[in-house]
Scaffold this active site. Structure first.
Site, short mmCIF file in Angstrom:
data_model
loop_
_atom_site.label_atom_id
_atom_site.label_comp_id
_atom_site.label_asym_id
_atom_site.label_seq_id
_atom_site.Cartn_x
_atom_site.Cartn_y
_atom_site.Cartn_z
CB CYS A 81 1.57 0.76 4.22
SG CYS A 81 2.47 -0.33 5.34
CE1 TYR A 131 -3.03 -3.02 0.87
CE2 TYR A 131 -2.70 -2.62 3.21
CZ TYR A 131 -3.25 -3.38 2.19
OH TYR A 131 -4.00 -4.47 2.50
CG PHE A 138 5.16 -1.39 8.71
CD1 PHE A 138 6.18 -1.46 9.66
CD2 PHE A 138 3.86 -1.22 9.16
CE1 PHE A 138 5.90 -1.38 11.02
CE2 PHE A 138 3.57 -1.14 10.51
CZ PHE A 138 4.59 -1.21 11.44
CB CYS A 139 4.72 -0.24 2.02
SG CYS A 139 3.56 -1.59 2.34
#
Length: 385
Positions: free
Chosen positions: A113, A110, A115-116
């Site tokens: 996001c 995503y 973390f992404c």
């Protein structure tokens, strides 16, 4: 196409040099006749035919050979440029392969996001080419083939799947440094563990995810300062366990900020028209309420902006005034993790407030340049596995 044109020019040139004089003169006359016809408007009175006559006479005396040489010269230059471009393209392709360590990478994500965003910051900084598959957060059909149902997921080649942002970063970094281990060997060092949390929900965790799996010599070469490895691991975990949990309460702090945040999420994400409408309005309202629960769960003070400012200034103080980055002259994995998390707020009110009310701006801008310019591009490695 350029090579074919070059060959044609060479043939024409040799035909001029090798053909009889009368033939060359006729061909030159034909060529100059066309030029004279197009340029007759520039000649005055009867000088046009006189000039053409003199030119034809001079060319009949040796102009055909000169024209043939011109064709040969043009063909030679064309051939040189063709070969030069081909070699440059080949070298560029080889450099890309080497800089990526021979890895074919596909990131399932995503875009908004944190973390992404951490993974993208790492890959961009190291100059590793990768393809992106934006996952629909409602249906998630893009990752239906995976038993691991979260993002990010990074596919390495056709058969190695890396889950969890910190595992992805640690394993790829290990691979870039260690010239002996294969990606499959490295992945075995981060075993998956399942457990049930205090709310009765099954969670997946990974052992050793903040460690680089290096021998003593590679560890010493990677961490030049004493205590550098422990410092990096500490702040990478801090980014995952604390900083990332300050994002939602801040970007959904008010109803207006929640709507602005979901407008950004819908615009950047992969939603159908209906899903986007529902996500923007229903999702914004839901996240506004959820952010209040998150504030309670993580024991945040009522003014969540102050918690964000405090955390960011704590990070800046840890970097210190004598270092450009926590990694020294170049970012380390903690720098990239913190930058990736903070970056998802760009364009939102929380980000602008953070930049105006903390000391993070100069470090953040340096990180932007480092990622944009791929300053951590590796020198390459043997990719036989």
């Amino acid at each position: 196409m350029a090579a074919a044109c070059t060959r044609a020019l060479r043939k024409v040139g040799w035909s001029f040099l090798g053909s009889p004089s009368a033939h060359r003169s006729g061909t030159v006359s034909y060529l100059l006749g066309n030029v004279g016809a197009r340029g007759s408007g520039r000649a005055s009175g009867s000088r046009g035919p006189v000039v053409r006559s003199k030119l034809l006479s001079s060319l009949r005396a040796g102009g055909g050979r000169a024209l043939g040489c011109a064709f040969l010269l043009g063909g030679g230059l064309g051939l040189y440029q063709t070969v030069k471009m081909t070699v440059q393209q080949h070298l560029a392709e080889e450099e890309t392969k080497v800089s990526a360590g021979g890895l074919k990478l596909i990131l399932y994500q995503y875009k908004t996001c944190p973390f992404c965003s951490k993974v993208r910051a790492f890959l961009d900084y190291h100059g590793l080419p990768y393809d992106v598959v934006e996952v629909n957060p409602v249906m998630r059909k893009e990752i239906k083939w995976s038993t691991y149902r979260k993002v990010p997921i990074l596919m390495v080649g056709d058969d190695v799947q890396l889950n969890d942002s910190s595992v992805i970063i640690s394993s790829i970094k290990t691979y870039l440094i260690d010239k002996e281990k294969s990606m499959t060997d490295i992945l075995r060092c981060y075993p998956e563990m399942k457990s049930v949390n205090d709310r009765g929900k099954e969670v997946t965790e990974f052992s050793n995810k903040y460690w680089l799996m290096l021998n003593e010599a590679d560890t010493s070469g990677t961490y030049l300062e004493k205590g550098g490895q422990k410092e990096e691991m500490k702040w990478r975990q801090w980014a995952d366990d604390w900083l990332v949990h300050l994002i939602s309460p801040n970007v959904y702090r008010t109803t207006g900020e929640a709507l602005a945040s979901f407008d950004y999420i819908v615009r950047e994400g992969k939603f159908s028209t209906f899903e986007g409408f529902v996500a923007k309005y229903v999702g914004a309202a839901a996240m506004f309420l959820i952010s209040k629960r998150l504030k309670s769960r993580h024991n945040l003070q009522d003014d969540v902006r102050q918690e964000l400012y405090k955390a960011v200034d704590e990070w800046v103080a840890a970097v210190g005034k004598k270092r450009k980055f926590m990694g020294g002259d170049q970012p380390n994995l903690a720098d990239l993790a913190v930058f990736g998390v903070l970056r998802v707020m760009e364009g939102l009110e929380a980000f602008d407030d953070m930049m105006a009310n903390t000391k993070v701006k100069y470090w953040y801008r340096r990180m932007e340049r480092a990622a944009l310019n791929h300053e951590g591009r590796p020198a390459g490695r043997n990719t036989e596995q």
